[in-house]
Design an enzyme around this catalytic site. Structure first.
Site, PDB file in Angstrom:
ATOM      1  N   TYR A 140       0.856  -1.185   0.000  1.00  0.00           N
ATOM      2  CA  TYR A 140       0.000   0.000   0.000  1.00  0.00           C
ATOM      3  C   TYR A 140       0.886   1.227   0.000  1.00  0.00           C
ATOM      4  O   TYR A 140       1.846   1.301   0.779  1.00  0.00           O
ATOM      5  CB  TYR A 140      -0.903  -0.011   1.241  1.00  0.00           C
ATOM      6  N   ASP A 235       9.350   2.887  -0.315  1.00  0.00           N
ATOM      7  CA  ASP A 235       8.307   3.587   0.425  1.00  0.00           C
ATOM      8  C   ASP A 235       8.524   3.281   1.902  1.00  0.00           C
ATOM      9  O   ASP A 235       8.123   2.220   2.404  1.00  0.00           O
ATOM     10  CB  ASP A 235       6.924   3.135  -0.055  1.00  0.00           C
ATOM     11  N   LYS A 263       4.473   9.221   8.784  1.00  0.00           N
ATOM     12  CA  LYS A 263       4.280   8.698  10.135  1.00  0.00           C
ATOM     13  C   LYS A 263       5.288   9.278  11.142  1.00  0.00           C
ATOM     14  O   LYS A 263       5.109  10.389  11.616  1.00  0.00           O
ATOM     15  CB  LYS A 263       4.303   7.162  10.118  1.00  0.00           C
TER      16      LYS A 263
HETATM   17  C1  LIG Z   1       3.905   2.206   3.304  1.00  0.00           C
HETATM   18  C2  LIG Z   1       2.873   3.296   3.247  1.00  0.00           C
HETATM   19  N1  LIG Z   1       2.923   4.189   2.251  1.00  0.00           N
HETATM   20  C3  LIG Z   1       2.049   5.193   2.154  1.00  0.00           C
HETATM   21  C4  LIG Z   1       1.050   5.334   3.081  1.00  0.00           C
HETATM   22  C5  LIG Z   1       0.095   6.473   2.928  1.00  0.00           C
HETATM   23  O1  LIG Z   1       0.276   7.387   3.960  1.00  0.00           O
HETATM   24  P1  LIG Z   1      -0.925   8.359   4.403  1.00  0.00           P
HETATM   25  O2  LIG Z   1      -1.947   7.494   5.064  1.00  0.00           O
HETATM   26  O3  LIG Z   1      -0.244   9.324   5.323  1.00  0.00           O
HETATM   27  O4  LIG Z   1      -1.436   9.007   3.176  1.00  0.00           O
HETATM   28  C6  LIG Z   1       0.956   4.422   4.140  1.00  0.00           C
HETATM   29  C7  LIG Z   1      -0.096   4.507   5.167  1.00  0.00           C
HETATM   30  O5  LIG Z   1      -1.169   4.931   5.049  1.00  0.00           O
HETATM   31  C8  LIG Z   1       1.887   3.379   4.220  1.00  0.00           C
HETATM   32  O6  LIG Z   1       1.850   2.482   5.201  1.00  0.00           O
HETATM   33  N1  LIG Z   2      -2.228   0.690   6.819  1.00  0.00           N
HETATM   34  C1  LIG Z   2      -2.543   2.078   6.784  1.00  0.00           C
HETATM   35  C2  LIG Z   2      -1.265   2.823   6.754  1.00  0.00           C
HETATM   36  O1  LIG Z   2      -0.241   2.387   7.139  1.00  0.00           O
HETATM   37  C3  LIG Z   2      -3.337   2.447   7.987  1.00  0.00           C
HETATM   38  C4  LIG Z   2      -3.687   3.891   8.070  1.00  0.00           C
HETATM   39  C5  LIG Z   2      -4.938   4.220   7.325  1.00  0.00           C
HETATM   40  O2  LIG Z   2      -5.011   4.038   6.121  1.00  0.00           O
HETATM   41  O3  LIG Z   2      -5.866   4.742   7.969  1.00  0.00           O
END
Ligand SMILES: Cc1ncc(COP(=O)(O)O)c(C=O)c1O
Ligand SMILES: N[C@H](C=O)CCC(=O)O
Length: 424
Positions: A140, A235, A263
Site C-alpha cells: 500500500y 516507500d 508517520k
Molecule cells: C507504506 C505506506 N505508504 C504510504 C502510506 C500512505 O500514507 P498516508 O496514510 O499518510 O497518506 C501508508 C499509510 O497509510 C503506508 O503504510
Molecule cells: N495501513 C494504513 C497505513 O499504514 C493504515 C492507516 C490508514 O489508512 O488509515
C-alpha cells in the site's frame, strides 16, 4: 444506543469513519471512540484505558504525548499555526532527516504519505520520460490512483484491492508483481523494455500484515532497476526511523534512488516527505519541470512535532532495545500460542510485527491471504476485552515503542494466553 457516537458517525461519515481501517470491518463490532491518550494508553469513551499497539498506525514510537513534543508544540502554538512562507525549522527538519538516511541528497516536505508517493513517481516519470511503474501486490502506498491496483491495507481488508474510480488509462501504467518474487519483476522488465520509470516497494511490507523481504529481494530490485534504467523507490512511510535510525535502507544495506517518509517524521501531525538523489530531485519545481506544491507543506506545527520527536528519538537511540523487546515479545507470543494449541505465524522486524492465523510461513500476499480471518477476529476481540488494542485487521501491522514497558508486555502476553485459546 440510538444516539451513540457510532450511530451518529454512521449518519454523517461514509461507513462511520474518515479512514476505512478504523471501521472494524475486518473484525466486526463497534469501533472505539478515543478521548485522549498518554504514553502507551488510549482512553476511550467507554471509560476504559487500552494498551495501544496501533500507535496511530505508526507515528507514536515514543508513546502518546511525549513531553519533548508537547513542550515544543506549545511554544510553536504561541508563534502561529501556518505562515505559507519559509521557516528555519523546515530547513532543520530537512537537514536532520537527510543526515540520517543513506544516499538521500534533497528532500521535499508534504502533508501525507499519499502525497509523498504520488510525487515520487511523478519525479521518476519526469526524470526518465517513461510512464509505467511496478508495484507489488498487497503493498500500500496511499490512495493515489496509480497505487490502488492490487493494494494492501484497508483495500485488502475490505475486499477492494483495486478501487473503482481509477481509470483504465491510469491502471494500465501500473504493473503488478508478487512481493518477494524477483522473477516477476524481471519478467515485467523484459516484457516492457525502456518503458518502466520506477519500481516502488515497501522494503518491509506492512500493509498485508508484516512481511519481511526475503534475503536478496531488495538487492535484486536494486540490480534490476540499475540494469534497466528505472528509479528504485523505497516507500519508507512505515519503516522510516522505525526499523533503524536510517530506516530500512540502512538496516538492509540497500540504497534506493528515492524514498518516501511519513508517520514518525511527523510526530503524530500530518507531515510526510519524499527525498532522492540530487540528479532526480533537481527535476522538482521550481528548479525543474515536475510540478508539486502544497498550501500547508512544511506547516510549522507539523514540522515542530516531527523535529522534536526525531531529536528526542536520536537522543534516546532506542533501536537496539526495541529489537530486544521485540524478540522477547515474539518468542513469548509464540510460546503462548503453542501452549494454547493455536497455530500462528509471527513475522517481525524490529518494533513492527503481525500475528498471522495461518499454518504456512507468510512470505507474500498469497500466503498472507491464506490466514484465517475469523480466528484473527476472535483473538482481536479477546485481547480487546482484556484492555489490549491490536490493529483491527489481519492485514495490518502491530506497532510498539519506547513507552511499552516490561510490565505492559507481561500483561499483553498473559492476555494473549487467554486470547489464543479463544482463537483455535
Ligand atoms: C507504506 C505506506 N505508504 C504510504 C502510506 C500512505 O500514507 P498516508 O496514510 O499518510 O497518506 C501508508 C499509510 O497509510 C503506508 O503504510
Ligand atoms: N495501513 C494504513 C497505513 O499504514 C493504515 C492507516 C490508514 O489508512 O488509515
Amino acid at each position: 444506543m440510538e444516539n451513540s457516537w457510532w450511530n451518529r458517525a454512521l449518519k454523517v461519515l461514509p461507513g462511520g469513519v474518515d479512514s476505512p481501517v478504523r471501521a472494524f470491518g475486518g473484525v466486526g463490532g463497534v469501533p472505539l471512540f478515543i478521548q485522549r491518550a498518554q504514553g502507551p494508553y488510549l482512553y476511550a469513551d467507554d471509560g476504559k484505558a487500552y494498551v495501544d499497539f496501533i500507535g496511530s498506525w505508526g507515528p507514536m514510537i515514543l508513546g502518546h504525548n511525549p513531553k519533548e513534543v508537547v513542550e515544543a508544540l506549545k511554544e510553536q502554538l504561541s508563534r502561529g499555526l501556518s505562515f505559507g512562507m519559509c521557516t528555519d525549522i523546515e530547513v532543520e527538519l530537512a537537514e536532520c532527516i537527510l543526515s540520517k538516511i543513506p544516499g538521500m541528497e534533497k528532500i521535499r516536505l508534504v502533508n501525507s504519505g499519499t502525497e509523498a508517493t504520488m510525487s515520487a513517481i511523478r519525479v521518476a516519470r519526469g526524470a526518465t520520460g517513461r510512464h509505467k511503474i511496478i508495484k507489488f501486490r498487497g503493498c500500500y502506498h496511499g490512495h493515489g490512483d496509480s497505487f490502488l491496483i492490487q493494494a494492501g491495507s484497508g483495500a485488502l481488508t475490505h475486499g477492494t484491492p483495486s478501487s473503482r474510480g481509477v481509470t483504465p488509462g491510469v491502471a494500465q501504467d501500473t504493473l503488478v508483481a508478487d512481493y518477494n518474487h524477483l522473477e516477476d519483476v524481471s519478467a515485467l522488465f523484459d516484457a516492457n523494455p525502456n518503458e518502466i520509470a520506477a519500481v516502488i516497494v515497501e522494503p518491509v511490507a506492512g500493509n498485508m500484515g508484516c512481511v519481511p523481504p526475503r534475503a536478496g529481494f531488495l538487492e535484486g530490485l536494486r540490480e534490476l532497476c540499475t540494469k534497466n534504467g528505472a528509479v528504485l523507490i523505497f516507500d519508507e512511510v512505515m519503516t522510516g526511523f522505525r526499523v533503524s535510525d536510517g530506516g530500512a535502507a540502512k538496516r538492509f544495506g540497500v540504497l534506493p534512488d528515492m524514498i518516501t517518509l511519513g508517520k514518525i517524521v511527523g510526530g503524530g501531525m500530518p507531515l510526510a516527505a519524499y527525498a532522492g538523489k540530487e540528479s532526480l530531485m533537481r527535476n522538482v519545481s521550481p528548479l525543474g519541470k515536475v510540478y508539486q506544491a502544497g498550501t500547508l507543506s512544511g506547516n510549522p506545527m507539523a514540522v515542530t512535532a516531527g523535529l522534536s520527536q526525531l531529536r528526542a528519538l536520536f537522543q534516546l537511540n532506542p533501536w537496539e532495545s526495541l529489537e530486544k523487546k521485540g524478540a522477547f515479545l515474539e518468542s513469548a507470543l509464540k510460546a503462548a500460542a503453542a501452549s494454547a494449541g493455536c497455530s500462528v505465524q509471527i513475522n517481525r522486524v524490529g518494533a513492527m510485527f503481525t500475528v498471522f492465523f495461518s499454518s504456512l510461513p507468510v512470505v507474500d500476499t498469497e500466503t498472507a491471504m491464506s490466514s484465517d480471518t475469523k480466528r484473527f477476529a476472535a483473538f482481536f476481540h479477546a485481547m480487546l476485552s482484556q484492555g489490549i488494542l491490536f490493529p483491527p485487521s489481519q492485514f495490518e501491522t502491530t506497532f510498539f515503542g519506547t513507552s511499552h514497558t516490561e510490565e505492559i508486555f507481561e500483561r499483553t502476553i498473559s492476555a494473549a494466553r487467554t486470547a489464543f485459546e479463544k482463537a483455535i
